[in-house]
Design an enzyme around this catalytic site. Sequence first.
Site, short mmCIF file in Angstrom:
data_model
loop_
_atom_site.label_atom_id
_atom_site.label_comp_id
_atom_site.label_asym_id
_atom_site.label_seq_id
_atom_site.Cartn_x
_atom_site.Cartn_y
_atom_site.Cartn_z
N GLU A 70 81.41 17.41 43.62
CA GLU A 70 80.70 16.10 43.81
C GLU A 70 81.59 15.21 44.27
OE1 GLU A 70 77.75 12.96 41.67
OE2 GLU A 70 78.74 14.31 40.41
N LYS A 121 70.63 13.39 46.25
CA LYS A 121 70.46 13.42 44.76
C LYS A 121 69.12 12.54 44.56
CE LYS A 121 72.56 12.82 40.29
NZ LYS A 121 73.70 12.43 39.61
N CYS A 130 75.18 17.02 40.06
CA CYS A 130 75.83 16.54 38.77
C CYS A 130 74.56 16.83 37.81
CB CYS A 130 76.14 15.02 38.78
SG CYS A 130 76.86 14.20 37.47
#
Length: 559
Positions: free
Chosen positions: A288, A358, A416
């Site tokens: 990430e 995300k 994440c």
Amino acid sequence: MLCTAPLVSSAASAVLLAFAIPNEFWLAGSSVLGLGALVPLYVGFLLSPAKKHVACSYGLFVALVHACSSFWLKNFQGFALFTLGASTVGYFFYALPFGVAFACILRKQAPARACAFALVWTLWEWVKSTGILAYPWGTVPMTAHSLSHLIQIADITGVWGLSFLIPLANACVAESLHFFIKKRDSVPVFRLWLLTGCLYCLCSLYGAYRIATLGAPRTTLALAIVQQNADPWDTXSFEKNLTTAIHLTETALRTQTAPPLPTTPYRKEKTLTHASARAPVDMVVWSESSLRYPYEQYRHVYNALPAARPFSAFLRTLGAPLLVGTPLRLSGNSTKGGYANAVALLRPDGHVAQVYGKMQMVPFAEFIPWGHMTSVQRLAQMLAGFSESWTPGPGPRLFHVPCAAGGSVRFATPICYEDAFPSLCAALHTQGSELLINLTNDSWSKTASAEWQHYVVSLFRAIELRTTLVRSTNSGYTVVIGPEGKTRAAFPLFQATSAVLHVPVYPVVRTYYARMRDWVIVLCALIFFAEGVRMAVHTRRHSTTQAESSLQQIRGEHV
């Protein structure tokens, strides 16, 4: 004045649960301790004289567990007051209504009381893990990852089955202690142990069956996985970090050897087979935020840096696509913070083949709850020094990559801490994904326990969906998890390393959990609501009967 006994018992349980969860002293935590950590809390509930004592003691328990187990939140870009302090205080008040619910169920007898305790606990962990303030850390399933047979029920119940079973076992122990203290009838306690024992045996037998009948993968995907062990938020080290990632990638492609399985995990697992010398690699995976600046808008930067070997030139020599974390400018978004934390699949020619933004962000870190309000923005700016946040991505995306072993592989990329959310990962997976690849940046935590906690939270997604989960991180815990929840390969924590691994890809399975999602929560909520109505009706009838009796007594006295 609040009674001190329930507060002391709450603090004791909070410390025990914090030690049962992976921590700096016991990196793997303790499943045995997890089966008894809630006993002081339960006994304290039974000995509490009033609802307010139970409510406050439970609020204290939740706040202390959060502060003790997630203490590493203080390292988030220096915003300790905001990320750890505000969240700890917030969870105290967030838990109070559930403390009242626990107080109400204490009126029941042993077997029903213990089951109701486990039911309310399950609802609490779902509420804590859902919505705008979702943070699924500090939960009891985090203590159970070593119980390999028991946790297999996650493909039916999701993680919520464990959120029920573990508090139920704690309630058994607590009820036994309460029996010895009060010298009550032992029959209810015996029935409770019998019920709990049967549930655990059935779940363990099911787990043994699922592990034994896992089946063979349909193919393998050769991934060059890179762990830079560098902080991508450090803009002054941008060029150095990019150089490190390029060097590690080229080292992995040149040597193509798999790392030995670290000795930290206590289970004996099989290491993945590594690629043979100069075998083709299907995809390179970075972590990430490895590309600190938005790739599309800063191509001129990546064409020039690093100076010794520009990123664009390196990309052209790969011969395989690169899966990498980078900010994404959301087209048509004119509001402030119109960037998503994203994963992009870059082809060797530099073209962005696919991208995912995300959707689930960390509250008080990646986004500010109710941040659209001016007053909230001012408060955040005053306390934490920032008032803007990431923008959620547009929705689920399914990636495709050609496979040298034949055909192609479809995969999804939770970013994440998205791999901590069962429903979100199920939504990504049910598009037809055969593999989950998680890109994570946990280096800011600077603690081994934070890395391991994230790993433990995420491994349940592999079981729930019966799919392989690959976690590619910048400092740890980089790991490949099989559909049964076992570690197949892993990198050491906080070391710059890389390797080419043959990751098993299993046929797509629509598990019961993938189809029905959080049905356990719906069932618990219905039972809780029905029991609440029953208790309210019973209380009203009892009050009416008492009033009529008192009225008749008064009339009799007048006669």
